[in-house]
Design an enzyme around this catalytic site. Structure first.
Site, short mmCIF file in Angstrom:
data_model
loop_
_atom_site.label_atom_id
_atom_site.label_comp_id
_atom_site.label_asym_id
_atom_site.label_seq_id
_atom_site.Cartn_x
_atom_site.Cartn_y
_atom_site.Cartn_z
N HIS A 84 -59.64 -0.36 39.21
CA HIS A 84 -60.99 -1.14 38.55
C HIS A 84 -60.41 -1.48 37.18
CE1 HIS A 84 -64.69 -2.59 37.46
NE2 HIS A 84 -64.87 -1.80 36.38
N ASN A 110 -58.37 -0.82 47.06
CA ASN A 110 -57.40 -1.62 46.15
C ASN A 110 -56.73 -0.87 44.90
OD1 ASN A 110 -59.81 -1.92 44.79
ND2 ASN A 110 -59.81 -3.91 45.03
N PHE A 113 -70.10 -6.27 51.31
CA PHE A 113 -68.83 -4.91 51.25
C PHE A 113 -69.39 -3.80 50.42
CE2 PHE A 113 -67.91 -8.05 47.82
CZ PHE A 113 -68.20 -7.28 46.59
N ARG A 163 -56.30 -6.44 33.81
CA ARG A 163 -56.53 -6.97 35.17
C ARG A 163 -55.36 -8.01 35.66
NH1 ARG A 163 -61.83 -7.22 37.23
NH2 ARG A 163 -61.18 -8.98 38.43
N THR A 184 -58.17 -8.99 43.19
CA THR A 184 -59.03 -8.04 44.08
C THR A 184 -58.68 -7.97 45.55
OG1 THR A 184 -60.98 -8.98 42.72
CG2 THR A 184 -61.64 -7.66 44.70
#
Ligand code: UDP
Ligand code: MG
Length: 183
Positions: A126, A123, A65, A93, A99
């Site tokens: 980060h 998405n 990716f 997170r 993810t």
């Protein structure tokens, strides 16, 4: 002499091009960040070149990716934030969610990625995954910023919430600095 105990942790957050392109989603994610009691230590809006994006994601060299990720990350403006909080790294997170958006929308629909993610690549956000990564990533975007100096001089104001949000800069500033600037 022993170093003073650090109460707040710093992490590097990125609001990716999919988010920055949609002002109402950008605004909603910022309000989630504030509701979850993160503080904005430093913020920058910028466009990453493909070369810089590749450098940032060098741990993913060779992954299937990577090209898709690099072209996405350099496709438009991003916001980068140094966030402070107790346990900032795992907590950021946690509220981002896993993810892979196409799973996350089913398995953690209340997270940022679950709510607003478009694809496994696009998405939303980060977040650094360890103390070492956070130090490297903060330095990558904020080379002028010293984590050690921040803990020594600014952390105490942030920990006691003696800060106010400058909405234009998207940065919390110490109330001490505000009153110095007025007087
Ligand atoms: N990514 C992707 N496809 C995948 C896995 C990851 O496009 O199958 C992208 C996605 O944007 C992710 C980034 O690569 O956020 C970095 O991947 P990592 O495994 O480090 O996930 P993160 O730490 O961002 O959750
Ligand atoms: Mg990662």
């Amino acid at each position: 002499m022993m170093r003073a105990l650090r109460k707040l942790e710093l992490t590097l957050a990125i609001l990716k091009p999919d988010v920055v392109a949609q002002p109402h989603i950008l605004k909603e994610i910022r309000s989630v960040i504030l509701q979850q009691e993160f503080l904005f230590v430093r913020s920058k809006k910028l466009i990453l070149s493909p070369t810089r994006a590749k450098e940032f994601y060098k741990e993913h060299d060779g992954k299937f990716f990577l090209n898709r990720l690099v072209s996405f990350m350099s496709s438009g403006p991003i916001w980068t934030h140094i966030l402070a909080r107790e346990n900032a790294i795992p907590e950021w997170r946690r509220i981002m969610g896993p993810t892979k958006v196409l799973k996350t929308i089913h398995e953690a629909p209340e997270t940022i990625r679950g709510r607003f993610g478009l694809t496994d690549t696009r998405n939303c956000t980060h977040g650094s995954d360890s103390t070492e990564t956070a130090a490297r990533e903060i330095k990558f975007f904020f080379p002028e910023f010293s984590i050690g100096k921040w803990h020594d001089t600014e952390e105490t104001h942030f920990f006691s919430r003696q800060v106010s949000l400058d909405e234009d800069l998207c940065q919390h500033v110490s109330l001490q600095d505000v009153s110095d600037a007025i007087s």
